[in-house]
Design a protein around this motif. Structure first.
Motif, PDB file in Angstrom:
ATOM      1  N   VAL A 167     -17.711  -5.714  18.704  1.00 43.80           N
ATOM      2  CA  VAL A 167     -16.320  -5.904  19.105  1.00 43.80           C
ATOM      3  C   VAL A 167     -16.301  -6.942  20.223  1.00 43.80           C
ATOM      4  O   VAL A 167     -16.918  -6.751  21.272  1.00 43.80           O
ATOM      5  N   ASP A 168     -15.631  -8.044  19.949  1.00 48.98           N
ATOM      6  CA  ASP A 168     -15.520  -9.162  20.879  1.00 48.98           C
ATOM      7  C   ASP A 168     -14.159  -9.007  21.552  1.00 48.98           C
ATOM      8  O   ASP A 168     -13.126  -9.140  20.898  1.00 48.98           O
ATOM      9  N   TYR A 169     -14.138  -8.641  22.805  1.00 50.69           N
ATOM     10  CA  TYR A 169     -12.847  -8.409  23.464  1.00 50.69           C
ATOM     11  C   TYR A 169     -12.903  -8.736  24.941  1.00 50.69           C
ATOM     12  O   TYR A 169     -13.983  -8.939  25.493  1.00 50.69           O
ATOM     13  N   PRO A 199     -12.398 -13.336  28.854  1.00 52.47           N
ATOM     14  CA  PRO A 199     -11.597 -14.304  29.621  1.00 52.47           C
ATOM     15  C   PRO A 199     -12.419 -15.552  29.945  1.00 52.47           C
ATOM     16  O   PRO A 199     -13.628 -15.577  29.714  1.00 52.47           O
ATOM     17  N   ASN A 200     -11.733 -16.551  30.467  1.00 49.35           N
ATOM     18  CA  ASN A 200     -12.442 -17.748  30.900  1.00 49.35           C
ATOM     19  C   ASN A 200     -12.817 -17.588  32.365  1.00 49.35           C
ATOM     20  O   ASN A 200     -12.036 -17.065  33.163  1.00 49.35           O
ATOM     21  N   THR A 201     -14.004 -18.041  32.733  1.00 53.14           N
ATOM     22  CA  THR A 201     -14.414 -17.918  34.132  1.00 53.14           C
ATOM     23  C   THR A 201     -13.664 -18.957  34.970  1.00 53.14           C
ATOM     24  O   THR A 201     -13.004 -19.842  34.439  1.00 53.14           O
ATOM     25  N   GLY A 226     -21.589 -15.424  27.201  1.00 54.71           N
ATOM     26  CA  GLY A 226     -20.492 -16.385  27.147  1.00 54.71           C
ATOM     27  C   GLY A 226     -20.806 -17.535  26.221  1.00 54.71           C
ATOM     28  O   GLY A 226     -21.874 -17.601  25.592  1.00 54.71           O
ATOM     29  N   GLU A 227     -19.859 -18.459  26.173  1.00 53.68           N
ATOM     30  CA  GLU A 227     -20.042 -19.642  25.327  1.00 53.68           C
ATOM     31  C   GLU A 227     -21.327 -20.390  25.690  1.00 53.68           C
ATOM     32  O   GLU A 227     -22.013 -20.928  24.824  1.00 53.68           O
ATOM     33  N   SER A 228     -21.666 -20.408  26.968  1.00 49.49           N
ATOM     34  CA  SER A 228     -22.846 -21.172  27.401  1.00 49.49           C
ATOM     35  C   SER A 228     -24.136 -20.650  26.761  1.00 49.49           C
ATOM     36  O   SER A 228     -25.064 -21.408  26.521  1.00 49.49           O
ATOM     37  N   ASN A 239     -17.699 -27.635  21.105  1.00 51.32           N
ATOM     38  CA  ASN A 239     -16.389 -27.092  21.483  1.00 51.32           C
ATOM     39  C   ASN A 239     -16.335 -25.602  21.150  1.00 51.32           C
ATOM     40  O   ASN A 239     -17.354 -24.991  20.811  1.00 51.32           O
ATOM     41  N   TYR A 240     -15.118 -25.080  21.249  1.00 53.11           N
ATOM     42  CA  TYR A 240     -14.877 -23.657  20.978  1.00 53.11           C
ATOM     43  C   TYR A 240     -15.380 -23.270  19.578  1.00 53.11           C
ATOM     44  O   TYR A 240     -15.986 -22.215  19.383  1.00 53.11           O
ATOM     45  N   ALA A 241     -15.156 -24.171  18.613  1.00 47.00           N
ATOM     46  CA  ALA A 241     -15.569 -23.880  17.234  1.00 47.00           C
ATOM     47  C   ALA A 241     -17.094 -23.857  17.112  1.00 47.00           C
ATOM     48  O   ALA A 241     -17.658 -22.981  16.448  1.00 47.00           O
ATOM     49  N   THR A 278     -19.426 -23.174  19.367  1.00 50.46           N
ATOM     50  CA  THR A 278     -20.061 -21.979  19.933  1.00 50.46           C
ATOM     51  C   THR A 278     -19.671 -20.740  19.123  1.00 50.46           C
ATOM     52  O   THR A 278     -20.482 -19.845  18.943  1.00 50.46           O
ATOM     53  N   ASP A 279     -18.450 -20.714  18.608  1.00 56.20           N
ATOM     54  CA  ASP A 279     -18.059 -19.547  17.816  1.00 56.20           C
ATOM     55  C   ASP A 279     -18.867 -19.448  16.517  1.00 56.20           C
ATOM     56  O   ASP A 279     -19.182 -18.347  16.063  1.00 56.20           O
ATOM     57  N   LEU A 280     -19.202 -20.591  15.924  1.00 54.31           N
ATOM     58  CA  LEU A 280     -20.037 -20.544  14.709  1.00 54.31           C
ATOM     59  C   LEU A 280     -21.440 -20.041  15.052  1.00 54.31           C
ATOM     60  O   LEU A 280     -21.990 -19.180  14.358  1.00 54.31           O
TER      61      LEU A 280
HETATM   62  N1  ARG Z   1     -12.070 -17.263  26.051  1.00 53.37           N
HETATM   63  C1  ARG Z   1     -11.088 -17.263  25.004  1.00 53.37           C
HETATM   64  C2  ARG Z   1      -9.701 -17.318  25.607  1.00 53.37           C
HETATM   65  O1  ARG Z   1      -9.527 -16.975  26.758  1.00 53.37           O
HETATM   66  C3  ARG Z   1     -11.163 -16.039  24.125  1.00 53.37           C
HETATM   67  C4  ARG Z   1     -12.461 -15.881  23.396  1.00 53.37           C
HETATM   68  C5  ARG Z   1     -12.347 -14.924  22.244  1.00 53.37           C
HETATM   69  N2  ARG Z   1     -13.575 -14.760  21.517  1.00 53.37           N
HETATM   70  C6  ARG Z   1     -14.102 -15.672  20.676  1.00 53.37           C
HETATM   71  N3  ARG Z   1     -15.258 -15.407  20.133  1.00 53.37           N
HETATM   72  N4  ARG Z   1     -13.490 -16.780  20.401  1.00 53.37           N
HETATM   73  O2  ARG Z   1      -8.772 -17.699  24.917  1.00 53.37           O
END
Ligand code: ARG
Length: 596
Positions: A125-127, A130-132, A270-272, A328-330, A332-334
């Motif tokens: 569960v990814d919940y 937030p962004n740092t 995190g994404e990093s 980008n976001y995509a 790291t998500d992949l």
């Molecule tokens: N950090 C992102 C935001 O604040 C949400 C990340 C959600 N999780 C993910 N795997 N994209 O919008």
């Protein structure tokens, strides 16, 4: 008598068995067992109608054939009646109700019985995520609260749950913060360091704003902050140290909120964390033909979907690597999906994220499907649990009076403060420290519950007075019901977990006793629905109805009667109501009280 915990599922299985005996084409028969409106018994099955239509039979005749073939174990549980054009109504026999209450009478038996739904599965569960470098604001409430409830519901259903806080710690914003840290305040370095020591997150947030506005106004600054980002991404020790510090103070501030909400993550990756894993993903996407170069970027088109097709009027492909080569976001998500599949061996990954990110997840999942398919990997189930916006009473996204975002920590503090007023009014006689503890639980619980009791897909209006009230479908109402049952036991010198107070119980008799017992056994069905839909409001509604059924029972029936057999059976109803209310509220992430 042995009775199954999930009664609707047992009826479903019994009906399928009867269908086979009666010579139905079982592949076409879906029983569709649901909790019925009270005048139709406990459960209703509507599947005969659809079956009869498909096979061109008279539905009542089909229903009769099915009823004649029902297995004996099912008939021992419930009486069945054919209603209307061919509905089947099931009314549980009082012995079955009694047996259910006797068999699932402790937290342990309940847990074991409930855990069959998802046994053997691993769910990520990814919940929250937030962004740092920014404080959490009210927009971050829903992901945290809904995500925690979903994680608890999945774990209760037997899944191995991995709670993953996928923080945003790797974006362009860090270049700007680092630039601002180095340049914007060099005249007063000491003051900056003092502020960073004192209120670090606030200060980094301020630095981000400074960096952002300066970069917007001055292209040279924008260039310089890009250069800082490149340095950071290539491992420059000074920039890495600043970035680490930002991460640490952010996570420490988030943790305070998680503590208040009862949230504990297994991982904060995190994404990093995925930065060194994206290159391998690009290579696979290119060699498998999923992604292609377009204007310098690496992109994925989904021609089967008009919105993401290359033939769209304004093509809107999924950009998996930016033209400047950056992730980008995509990207790291992949890489995250692969990690969840391979490292965690997850069967399911749930993303509890604002529904406005729907397009991102749609494209992400389509891309993953093709990528996994073409590289011969089994795809895990990926689901975006989107949620709506928290609105103010003016119908716009909730903000402070001067249009700023409301900090989550201020919002929670205000909730506790307001709950305190309610507690002073209601329970002025309790000791000061006790009132404080109650206010904390009622205040935080009210915010959680107001959020969870709405269908998550919808927006909802944040209204303090409705939220912190003893009336209606609220946390205070349910917490009060729990405390009231505890006080019944206290007054009798009995304890709710103690089987002794239930021995010698006579069979349930009065209409309100039976009505409460019927509501109690529906818990298993609420659990099933809630686990299947991953919508906590289903459980909220059930708990609210259960508290109502208890209240109706308790208004009419006296528990502390002379007759020990009647008293024992009524105490048992009290104990089970308490167990299910406490279990249910716990699944929603609320703490409960013994006194209020
Ligand atoms: N950090 C992102 C935001 O604040 C949400 C990340 C959600 N999780 C993910 N795997 N994209 O919008």
């Amino acid at each position: 008598m042995s009775v199954p915990f999930h009664l609707a599922a047992a009826l479903d299985a019994g009906l399928k068995q009867a269908a086979a005996t009666a010579g139905f084409d079982v592949a076409l028969f879906v029983p569709e067992v649901r909790v019925a409106a009270p005048q139709h018994g406990d459960f209703q099955a509507n599947g005969v109608l659809a079956y009869a239509k498909q096979t061109k039979q008279n539905p009542r005749a089909a229903a009769q054939a099915l009823v004649a073939a029902l297995p004996a174990e099912l008939l021992a549980l419930a009486e069945v009646e054919i209603a209307g054009p061919g509905f089947l109504n099931f009314t549980l026999r009082p012995v079955a109700l009694e047996a259910w209450l006797a068999n699932f009478g402790s937290a342990t038996t309940l847990k074991t019985a409930a855990a069959t739904l998802l046994a053997g599965q691993t769910w990520v569960v990814d919940y929250s995520s937030p962004n740092t470098a920014k404080q959490m604001h009210v927009g971050h409430l829903r992901s945290a609260v809904i995500g925690e409830a979903v994680a608890r519901i999945a774990a209760f259903a037997g899944a191995r749950v991995i709670r993953d806080n996928h923080i945003g710690d790797w974006g362009t914003s860090f270049g700007k913060i680092i630039w601002a840290y180095k340049h914007a305040l060099t005249t007063d370095r000491a003051a900056l360091e003092a502020a960073l020591a004192d209120t670090p997150l606030e200060e980094f947030e301020r630095l981000y704003k400074v960096g952002n506005t300066t970069a917007d106004a001055d292209p040279a600054v924008l260039e310089a902050s890009r250069a800082e980002l490149v340095k950071l991404q290539s491992g420059d020790p000074e920039n890495i140290a600043i970035w680490r510090r930002i991460g640490e103070v952010s996570v420490a501030a988030f943790q305070k909120i998680y503590d208040q909400l009862g949230i504990q993550f297994d991982h904060t990756l995190g994404e990093s964390f995925y930065n060194d894993k994206v290159t391998a993903v690009y290579t696979e996407l290119v060699t498998s033909g999923v992604a292609e170069e377009s204007q310098g970027a690496l992109v994925v088109f989904h021609d089967e979907n008009p919105r993401y097709s290359r033939l769209a009027e304004r093509p809107n492909p999924f950009i998996v690597r930016k033209a400047d080569g950056a992730a980008n976001y995509a990207s790291t998500d992949l890489a995250t999906i692969l990690y969840r599949a391979e490292h965690f061996r997850a069967d399911t990954a749930l993303y509890v994220v604002d529904k406005r990110q729907g397009d991102h997840f749609e494209q992400l999942f389509l891309t993953a499907q093709k990528w996994f398919g073409r590289t011969g990997r089994p795809l895990l189930r990926l689901e975006h649990l989107g949620f709506g916006t928290v609105l103010g009473e003016d119908g716009r996204p909730l903000k402070t009076r001067n249009g700023e975002n409301i900090k989550l920590k201020d919002l929670l503090a205000e909730a506790v403060e307001r709950a305190r007023r309610l507690v002073e009014e209601k329970s002025g006689e309790l000791a000061e420290h006790e009132r404080g503890a109650i206010a904390e639980i009622v205040g935080i619980g009210s915010v959680q519950y107001a959020d969870l009791s709405q269908n998550r897909s919808s927006d909802y209006t944040f209204a303090w007075d409705k939220m912190i009230s003893l009336e209606g479908n609220t946390a205070a109402y349910l917490l009060y019901a729990v405390a009231r049952i505890h006080s019944i036991f206290r007054k009798l010198g009995a304890s709710p977990g103690d089987a002794a107070s239930e021995t010698g119980a006579s069979p349930l008799e009065t209409p309100t006793e039976l009505a409460l017992a019927r509501k109690l056994v529906q818990f298993a069905d609420a659990q099933t629905q809630c686990t299947a839909s991953l919508r906590p409001h289903v459980l909220c509604l059930y708990l609210y109805e259960l508290a109502g059924a208890f209240s109706a029972f308790y208004t009419v029936e006296k528990v502390a009667v002379e007759d020990p057999a009647i008293r024992a059976r009524r105490l048992r109803l009290c104990a089970r109501t308490l167990l299910l209310l406490e279990t249910g509220l716990g699944l929603l992430g609320l703490r409960t009280l013994v006194r209020m």
